[in-house]
Design a protein around this motif. Structure first.
Motif, PDB file in Angstrom:
ATOM      1  N   ARG A  49     -10.417   0.942   3.255  1.00  0.00           N
ATOM      2  CA  ARG A  49      -9.935  -0.204   4.027  1.00  0.00           C
ATOM      3  C   ARG A  49     -11.143  -0.954   4.583  1.00  0.00           C
ATOM      4  NH1 ARG A  49      -5.664   3.702   7.235  1.00  0.00           N
ATOM      5  NH2 ARG A  49      -4.491   4.332   5.358  1.00  0.00           N
ATOM      6  N   THR A  58      -8.003   4.706  -6.930  1.00  0.00           N
ATOM      7  CA  THR A  58      -8.621   4.037  -5.783  1.00  0.00           C
ATOM      8  C   THR A  58      -7.712   2.918  -5.288  1.00  0.00           C
ATOM      9  OG1 THR A  58     -10.827   4.494  -6.672  1.00  0.00           O
ATOM     10  CG2 THR A  58     -10.673   2.844  -4.929  1.00  0.00           C
ATOM     11  N   LEU A  59      -7.509   2.868  -3.969  1.00  0.00           N
ATOM     12  CA  LEU A  59      -6.717   1.821  -3.327  1.00  0.00           C
ATOM     13  C   LEU A  59      -7.587   1.133  -2.280  1.00  0.00           C
ATOM     14  CD1 LEU A  59      -4.073   0.337  -2.633  1.00  0.00           C
ATOM     15  CD2 LEU A  59      -3.463   2.278  -1.164  1.00  0.00           C
ATOM     16  N   VAL A  60      -7.867  -0.146  -2.485  1.00  0.00           N
ATOM     17  CA  VAL A  60      -8.705  -0.924  -1.579  1.00  0.00           C
ATOM     18  C   VAL A  60      -7.837  -1.938  -0.849  1.00  0.00           C
ATOM     19  CG1 VAL A  60     -10.713  -2.449  -1.378  1.00  0.00           C
ATOM     20  CG2 VAL A  60     -10.677  -0.657  -3.134  1.00  0.00           C
ATOM     21  N   SER A  61      -7.921  -1.956   0.482  1.00  0.00           N
ATOM     22  CA  SER A  61      -7.134  -2.897   1.297  1.00  0.00           C
ATOM     23  C   SER A  61      -8.070  -3.865   2.004  1.00  0.00           C
ATOM     24  CB  SER A  61      -6.292  -2.139   2.331  1.00  0.00           C
ATOM     25  OG  SER A  61      -5.342  -1.315   1.687  1.00  0.00           O
ATOM     26  N   ARG A 113      -5.897  13.296  -0.922  1.00  0.00           N
ATOM     27  CA  ARG A 113      -6.101  11.924  -0.438  1.00  0.00           C
ATOM     28  C   ARG A 113      -7.272  11.874   0.534  1.00  0.00           C
ATOM     29  NH1 ARG A 113      -2.327   9.209   3.934  1.00  0.00           N
ATOM     30  NH2 ARG A 113      -3.084   7.065   3.979  1.00  0.00           N
ATOM     31  N   ALA A 135       0.830  -1.208   0.000  1.00  0.00           N
ATOM     32  CA  ALA A 135       0.000   0.000   0.000  1.00  0.00           C
ATOM     33  C   ALA A 135       0.864   1.257   0.000  1.00  0.00           C
ATOM     34  CB  ALA A 135      -0.930  -0.004   1.210  1.00  0.00           C
ATOM     35  N   ASP A 136       1.945   1.238   0.761  1.00  0.00           N
ATOM     36  CA  ASP A 136       2.872   2.383   0.788  1.00  0.00           C
ATOM     37  C   ASP A 136       3.462   2.641  -0.592  1.00  0.00           C
ATOM     38  OD1 ASP A 136       2.497   2.957   3.463  1.00  0.00           O
ATOM     39  OD2 ASP A 136       4.293   1.883   4.137  1.00  0.00           O
ATOM     40  N   ARG A 143       0.861   4.363  -2.697  1.00  0.00           N
ATOM     41  CA  ARG A 143       0.710   5.758  -2.255  1.00  0.00           C
ATOM     42  C   ARG A 143       1.877   6.618  -2.751  1.00  0.00           C
ATOM     43  NH1 ARG A 143       0.137   3.244   2.884  1.00  0.00           N
ATOM     44  NH2 ARG A 143      -2.045   2.740   3.308  1.00  0.00           N
ATOM     45  N   GLU A 155      -8.633   5.994  -0.601  1.00  0.00           N
ATOM     46  CA  GLU A 155      -8.284   4.736   0.053  1.00  0.00           C
ATOM     47  C   GLU A 155      -9.495   4.184   0.780  1.00  0.00           C
ATOM     48  OE1 GLU A 155      -4.713   4.046   2.261  1.00  0.00           O
ATOM     49  OE2 GLU A 155      -3.818   5.895   1.474  1.00  0.00           O
ATOM     50  N   LEU A 208      -6.393  10.573  -4.624  1.00  0.00           N
ATOM     51  CA  LEU A 208      -6.282   9.178  -4.199  1.00  0.00           C
ATOM     52  C   LEU A 208      -7.359   8.886  -3.165  1.00  0.00           C
ATOM     53  CD1 LEU A 208      -4.809   6.409  -3.915  1.00  0.00           C
ATOM     54  CD2 LEU A 208      -3.342   7.495  -2.191  1.00  0.00           C
ATOM     55  N   VAL A 256      -9.411   8.975   2.972  1.00  0.00           N
ATOM     56  CA  VAL A 256      -9.305   7.630   3.532  1.00  0.00           C
ATOM     57  C   VAL A 256     -10.627   7.249   4.186  1.00  0.00           C
ATOM     58  CG1 VAL A 256      -8.084   6.116   5.132  1.00  0.00           C
ATOM     59  CG2 VAL A 256      -6.841   7.943   3.951  1.00  0.00           C
TER      60      VAL A 256
END
Length: 335
Positions: free
Chosen positions: A83, A110-113, A50, A35-36, A39, A81, A79, A52
């Motif tokens: 989670r 989009t960042l999905v964790s 960003r 993830a880092d 980013r 995020e 961005l 979150v």
């Protein structure tokens, strides 16, 4: 598109980013590093804003939906995020994710964790939509066989190198605790400096932070690594693990080997016996090609005795019985 975590750096070096990244796995350190990396690359590519969102119990999905539908007020790339600690977005979340995948914007990344998803989770419509819309990064634990190589690569990043003996010593000290392994490697950079590391220096510097689980005992057993098997048993005993929890994967691995000897497919046996640990599955697959039936039957009988001792219906010390189990299976190679 699906890639492994170790392929992510090469992927991110390409000219353009995908509009969506999904990171899922059960190794916190590697998931965090993946993830880092996303980013950091996003910042370099101009995604200055960003937002979150953490989808815990009672989460209002309207905020996520609004963020995905609106661009930055200042025209910057953004961005987002998301989670999902529990791995299950629920019906509202599933609908929101499907809608989000249908309106991806080049100005929004989009960042999905997620934690490691089971087969049902990966077969769900919402996950299939995410996988089709972007890149899925699979994070797998570093198994014991690859741990020395992993440590060696980390040492190389900080200008250090070590012999196989030193790497094996380090692996034995940090097995099952990758975050601690990372911290110990960083500590060596401070204490030892660049260059080759000798065993005495590493022994003085590195604490024993290994953490074991019952699957590791079963893996070592069927791999024929009795020294590691006993070390894991000692660790589990010292941590207060219940012997019955150790017996479950151990007996399951032995029964899978017997089933394979009878011509049954291992994939089906893994499901029936609930052996879902990937390193253990690989160890069983390898052992199936070399373990003799006589040694296997003796080990299964010993496992049954250990189970009776654990339940108090037979006399003895259950941890001693587990040690004897390793000796029963030892030498069970056709070669």
């Amino acid at each position: 598109m699906q890639i492994r975590a170790e392929q992510l750096e090469q992927h991110l070096a390409k000219a353009s980013l995908a509009p969506l990244y999904v990171i899922h796995g059960d190794e916190p350190l590697l998931a965090l590093e993946a993830a880092d990396a996303v980013r950091a690359t996003a910042r370099q590519r101009g995604y200055a804003e960003r937002e979150v969102f953490v989808a815990e119990r009672g989460f209002d999905w309207s905020g996520f939906a609004h963020a995905g539908a609106s661009r930055s007020l200042f025209g910057d790339r953004k961005l987002i995020e998301l989670r999902v600690p529990g791995g299950k977005p629920g019906s509202d979340g599933a609908a929101a994710l499907l809608a989000h995948c249908g309106r991806l914007d080049a100005q929004i990344l989009t960042l999905v964790s997620l934690p490691r998803l089971d087969r049902a989770g990966q077969s769900s419509p919402w996950f299939a939509a995410l996988a089709s819309a972007g890149v899925v990064v699979e994070v797998w634990p570093v198994d014991r066989a690859r741990l020395p190589e992993w440590i060696g690569a980390r040492l190389a990043r900080q200008g250090q190198k070590a012999s196989r003996e030193v790497l094996e010593f380090l692996a034995g000290r940090v097995e099952g605790n990758l975050l601690a392994a990372h911290q110990e490697v960083q500590k060596l950079a401070l204490l030892a400096g660049a260059g080759a590391l000798d065993l005495e220096t590493v022994q003085d510097a590195v604490a024993s932070v290994a953490r074991y689980d019952p699957n590791a005992a079963a893996e070592a057993l069927v791999a024929g690594d009795l020294a590691r098997y006993q070390r894991v048993l000692d660790g589990l005993r010292g941590e207060g693990e219940a012997p019955t929890y150790v017996l479950f994967p151990v007996a399951g691995a032995l029964l899978a080997l017997r089933g394979a000897a009878e011509g049954k497919p291992l994939e089906r046996l893994f499901g029936e016996l609930r052996l879902f640990n990937k390193p253990l599955q690989r160890a069983v697959q390898s052992a199936a090609r070399r373990t003799t039936r006589a040694r296997l039957d003796a080990a299964i009988a010993q496992a049954a005795l250990a189970d009776r001792v654990a339940k108090g219906v037979a006399k003895g010390e259950v941890w001693d019985q587990l040690t004897a189990l390793g000796l029963k299976l030892a030498g069970g190679s056709k070669a």
